[in-house]
Design an enzyme around this catalytic site. Sequence first.
Site, PDB file in Angstrom:
ATOM      1  N   HIS A 160       0.828  -1.231   0.000  1.00 55.44           N
ATOM      2  CA  HIS A 160       0.000   0.000   0.000  1.00 55.44           C
ATOM      3  C   HIS A 160       0.854   1.269   0.000  1.00 55.44           C
ATOM      4  O   HIS A 160       0.321   2.358  -0.197  1.00 55.44           O
ATOM      5  CB  HIS A 160      -0.919   0.034   1.228  1.00 55.44           C
ATOM      6  CG  HIS A 160      -1.965  -1.042   1.238  1.00 55.44           C
ATOM      7  ND1 HIS A 160      -2.895  -1.175   0.233  1.00 55.44           N
ATOM      8  CD2 HIS A 160      -2.230  -2.027   2.142  1.00 55.44           C
ATOM      9  CE1 HIS A 160      -3.687  -2.213   0.519  1.00 55.44           C
ATOM     10  NE2 HIS A 160      -3.301  -2.749   1.662  1.00 55.44           N
ATOM     11  N   ASP A 196      -2.508 -10.580  -2.692  1.00 56.71           N
ATOM     12  CA  ASP A 196      -3.089 -10.197  -1.400  1.00 56.71           C
ATOM     13  C   ASP A 196      -4.584  -9.883  -1.598  1.00 56.71           C
ATOM     14  O   ASP A 196      -5.001  -9.508  -2.701  1.00 56.71           O
ATOM     15  CB  ASP A 196      -2.352  -8.955  -0.888  1.00 56.71           C
ATOM     16  CG  ASP A 196      -2.739  -8.565   0.519  1.00 56.71           C
ATOM     17  OD1 ASP A 196      -1.981  -8.900   1.452  1.00 56.71           O
ATOM     18  OD2 ASP A 196      -3.795  -7.925   0.694  1.00 56.71           O
TER      19      ASP A 196
HETATM   20  C1  6XA Z   1      -7.789  -1.448   7.079  1.00 57.86           C
HETATM   21  C2  6XA Z   1      -7.329  -2.716   6.441  1.00 57.86           C
HETATM   22  C3  6XA Z   1      -5.897  -2.675   6.045  1.00 57.86           C
HETATM   23  C4  6XA Z   1      -5.556  -3.861   5.216  1.00 57.86           C
HETATM   24  C5  6XA Z   1      -4.101  -4.052   5.103  1.00 57.86           C
HETATM   25  C6  6XA Z   1      -3.738  -5.223   4.245  1.00 57.86           C
HETATM   26  N1  6XA Z   1      -7.138  -1.134   8.266  1.00 57.86           N
HETATM   27  N2  6XA Z   1      -3.294  -4.959   3.050  1.00 57.86           N
HETATM   28  O1  6XA Z   1      -3.796  -6.379   4.562  1.00 57.86           O
HETATM   29  O2  6XA Z   1      -2.902  -5.903   2.218  1.00 57.86           O
HETATM   30 ZN    ZN Z   2      -4.110  -7.387   2.564  1.00 54.91          ZN
END
Ligand code: 6XA
Ligand code: ZN
Length: 345
Positions: A160, A196
């Site tokens: 991210h 993912d």
């Molecule tokens: C909101 C969800 C964050 C997801 C993070 C994740 N706090 N990204 O697993 O691949």
């Molecule tokens: Zn994720």
Amino acid sequence: MDIIYSPDHHAHRGEFEFYRGELVPCFEKPERADFIFKAVTGHQIGPVSAPDSFPLAPIERVHAPRYLRFLERAWDSWTALGNTHDAIPAVWPIRGFRHDVEPDNFIAQLGMYSFDSGTPFTSGTWRAARLGADIALTAQRRIAQGARAAFALSRPPGHHAGPDFLGGYCFINNAAVAAQAFLDGGASRVAILDVDYHHGNGTQSIFYDRADVLFQSIHGDPKTEYPFYLGHADETGAGPGLGFNQNYPLAAGSSNEQWFVALDSACKRIRDYAPDALVISLGVDTYVGDPISKFRLDAPEYLRLGGQLAGLGLPTLFVMEGGYAVEEIGVNVAQVLRGFRDVAG
Ligand code: 6XA
Ligand code: ZN
């Protein structure tokens, strides 16, 4: 398969994150990597080595220097204000605000370089994030030196994190750093496949206008799933990068059949691209028992995924991303790597 790991990921241990408007204990916790380490060593996936140290230069190839400078100093700036608890972003410069003037106020700076309130910055965050990049770069180097595959067992995750922003538990985009390192080492084309549950918005943003990195992502439809504002099927790249970005958003609750149809499409696109190396953003929050995601993959599907990836016949770097069913993620990761090894030999 070489596994690169360091227990020092424990330096990053967030206490709370905002989730559905509530402060809850962090999902992204050190025990995740501990369980993965235990499972991959237990299943004898390969020898484990500590990472080498790298300078900031390969990280600056994908992240803005001013963003990295901010991360490096963030904890000191925060504690200089008298704080001892984790820093959580709380205010953001949305459309119409200035992005060219960095505020002096720390929380305003943190908002400028982030996109959610679920990503606490802690005393050991910079150290662990740097170490995660070192792990990815060490694994990448093994492949550049001739290994067929390697696993970067890094934490916190990275996909991210964009050119100048953190979020979704990510600070440095390890997969992007590694992909760029392949190119800087002489590769002409690199493919990144992100499996993912969440769209790899940071990776997409980093490479969106480039043709030397093909980005493929299979994920929960951003209309309902995090990170919400990117990851739609019509995002196919820009300028010279047009046609080199494909998203496969699937409705929450999609079947395993639907997931593997998307995987087939992504693999076909990768074959056509004929890259010199493949980077897998390996999240196992696609697991049926994951607490924050809504796909249904399980042990047999992870084995099948690993086998299909090996079938591409490419030098392959696995980089760890998400997965929050803490006790099961180790086994799920080991299944992918076993499936790969069974086919790759
Ligand atoms: C909101 C969800 C964050 C997801 C993070 C994740 N706090 N990204 O697993 O691949
Ligand atoms: Zn994720």
